[in-house]
Scaffold this active site. Structure first.
Site, PDB file in Angstrom:
ATOM      1  N   VAL A 136      45.103 -35.632 -56.740  1.00 23.10           N
ATOM      2  CA  VAL A 136      45.302 -34.774 -55.569  1.00 23.10           C
ATOM      3  C   VAL A 136      45.094 -35.539 -54.267  1.00 23.10           C
ATOM      4  CG1 VAL A 136      44.547 -32.728 -56.833  1.00 23.10           C
ATOM      5  CG2 VAL A 136      42.891 -33.972 -55.433  1.00 23.10           C
ATOM      6  N   GLU A 137      44.750 -36.825 -54.363  1.00 24.02           N
ATOM      7  CA  GLU A 137      44.549 -37.594 -53.136  1.00 24.02           C
ATOM      8  C   GLU A 137      45.637 -38.679 -53.024  1.00 24.02           C
ATOM      9  OE1 GLU A 137      40.318 -38.191 -51.994  1.00 24.02           O
ATOM     10  OE2 GLU A 137      39.831 -37.125 -53.833  1.00 24.02           O
ATOM     11  N   MET A 138      45.341 -39.916 -53.453  1.00 25.45           N
ATOM     12  CA  MET A 138      46.322 -40.975 -53.265  1.00 25.45           C
ATOM     13  C   MET A 138      47.186 -41.204 -54.507  1.00 25.45           C
ATOM     14  SD  MET A 138      43.743 -43.379 -51.024  1.00 25.45           S
ATOM     15  CE  MET A 138      44.823 -44.687 -50.449  1.00 25.45           C
TER      16      MET A 138
END
Lengths: 349, 349
Positions: A136-138
């Site tokens: 959900v981030e990078m």
């Protein structure tokens, strides 16, 4: 000298002496629980800090190509232009997904005992490996990060200069170490440090009153040390558990790390440096007003209802923790080559 | 002096003189079509450039709170760390939507005749108002931008200092003008400028051969002036229309602006400064290799098939258009207040 002037001067001197003595007493009390920022970059665990490594770390910190999509860098959610965080409840990441917790400031984070709201990373190097891989981030992988770095000769040279004793320095571990070295430089000396170091004029009367309340009410039980927090774990809602509007039931904090019932809703006490720059507050990021956050803490952790004036004074004290940012020259990043993995915004199921 | 040394010196001198003369001839030819970067910031239309306005514009350029979500700043898609663009075919914006065209570099863009791939904005101030409102980019509204700026006293002060004669300077127009003023400073003097200005040593033999080919083949019909392009409109596929893998049929270019049949698939000729830093190429961003892009251009626009060596030489010449970035100190942005509109990642239908 005329008598009147003499008397006046004497009383000014007496008041000044009393103030100085009160200041000294408060300072001694504060010194038992707080410590000023050190004047040098702290030593890191198995990671000597060198100028070359700091420069490499800075490039990596600002490089959006460290994410799968090419959209997000470390600086996206830990923006050095806005207090080292991203000013939203929880970060937006790969595929427009929302992260589960509020992005904490990177500033002075080297002085935290452990990283993340639940302390699941021992240090900043371990921390740096998290978001880059989080879906959900990078949403990247260590292999793809290393392939990306190896595709750009300038990066390879920078890794060689940063890790001169290693035959194959372009590794995911060294990527994290370089970022840790850079982040260790992000230290913001504040008026409160000047005051702790003996400058009586660094804090005004309201700020000093706030400091005294902060000590007196017991805020320092959790918020102490160099970072005024960031060095211990405590249940959110020690006395009175806030509602789900502030403490969502689905996030049990450190319980997810230790799987110990005692650790339900336990979080690392937030470090409070630059706190007035980093709304919204708490791991949930659901409270935007610092005064409200202070009042919630007093009630839930100490069972205290602060007066309006007390809350204002504590907020005034917290403002003295906002420090001077190091000047950051925006980096020039290496250019991609034919072998650089292409960015992809695709969201894996 | 011995005869042998004398002869040698003479022949070196003759060769040097010949080279100088060849250089001079090529420079005269080049000067007919190109111009070096001016040494000062150009004057802007009804927008005097002042240091205060440049600083304000820089803050706005880097401020992600200018987008509805708080995720994107101008710098997200025009990243000064990576050649002034975002290194992806088309940008990812609000709600993880993809923009329709490749993000062009902001560097030296003040020298383009008009902005965007279809030239639909007359200048950078008009351009700056586009992405901030585009639903697939920053998805904000002028009213919300102004409300955001007015909520932060520091921004209000900066607008007053930048537009000292205006009673109510915090406007969407002035937001755009400040960004234009900052972008006008993003000028990158390159080896080719040094050569145009008389420095024979700024370009090597291969680069000079590439320049000669660039002039001789007719690339300069579209790519000329200060920015080696960016100042005229031409159909993509003048001689031979590339396939949809490069020229997607859905994007008819300037036709959308003028609604004139002649303008189907017409685009502004790409400015070529820093081109080797800004892959992928074309409005579609579908070609990653500069040499391939050069070959496609030669075929589609000139009906020429370049030899491998010719393509390499032209690429070598294009490399001389990559200049020195101005040093950018990362800004410290004003802090939000209670009245700052909250970021929202919500995607409007």
């Amino acid at each position: 000298m005329k008598l009147r002037t003499l008397l006046f001067s004497t009383s000014v001197a007496v008041i000044a002496a009393q103030a100085a003595s009160a200041n000294e007493e408060l300072r001694e009390w504060a010194a038992e629980t707080f410590a000023p920022l050190p004047s040098t970059i702290p030593a890191l665990n198995e990671n000597p800090v060198t100028p070359a490594k700091i420069d490499l770390g800075k490039a990596l910190f600002f490089d959006p190509r460290m994410s799968a999509s090419g959209v997000f860098s470390c600086n996206s959610c830990h923006n050095l232009a806005t207090g080292g965080d991203d000013n939203m409840p929880t970060s937006i990441g790969h595929g427009w997904q929302k992260g589960p917790r509020n992005s904490p400031t990177v500033l002075n984070s080297v002085f935290n005992t452990a990283q993340f709201w639940d302390g699941r990373a021992a240090d900043l190097a371990e921390q740096a490996k998290g978001p880059v891989q989080a879906g959900v981030e990078m949403a990247n992988t260590p292999d793809n990060v290393v392939a990306t770095l190896n595709s750009m000769p300038q990066y390879v040279d920078w890794f060689k200069a940063s890790f001169p004793d290693e035959a194959d320095p372009v590794t995911f571990d060294n990527f994290a170490k370089a970022i840790e070295a850079y982040e260790a430089t992000l230290i913001t000396p504040a008026p409160f440090d000047a005051w702790l170091n003996g400058d009586d004029n660094a804090l005004n009367a309201e700020q000093l009153a706030g400091l005294e309340l902060f000590l007196d009410k017991g805020c320092t039980t959790c918020h102490n040390g160099v970072n005024i927090g960031g060095n211990g774990y405590f249940p959110f809602g020690l006395i009175e558990k806030p509602g789900a509007d502030i403490l969502p039931e689905g996030d049990k904090g450190r319980f997810a790390v230790t799987e110990t019932a005692d650790d339900e809703y336990v979080f690392r006490a937030a470090p409070l440096r630059n706190i007035d720059q980093t709304a919204p507050y708490f791991h949930s990021g659901l409270v935007w007003d610092l005064k409200v956050a202070v009042q919630i803490m007093a009630e839930s952790q100490l069972g205290e209802e602060l007066t309006d004036q007390e809350a204002d004074q504590i907020v005034a004290f917290l403002g003295t923790l906002t420090g001077d940012m190091p000047e950051v020259t925006y980096p020039m990043l290496p250019v991609e080559t034919a072998t650089t993995p292409r960015p992809t915004g695709e969201v894996m199921p």
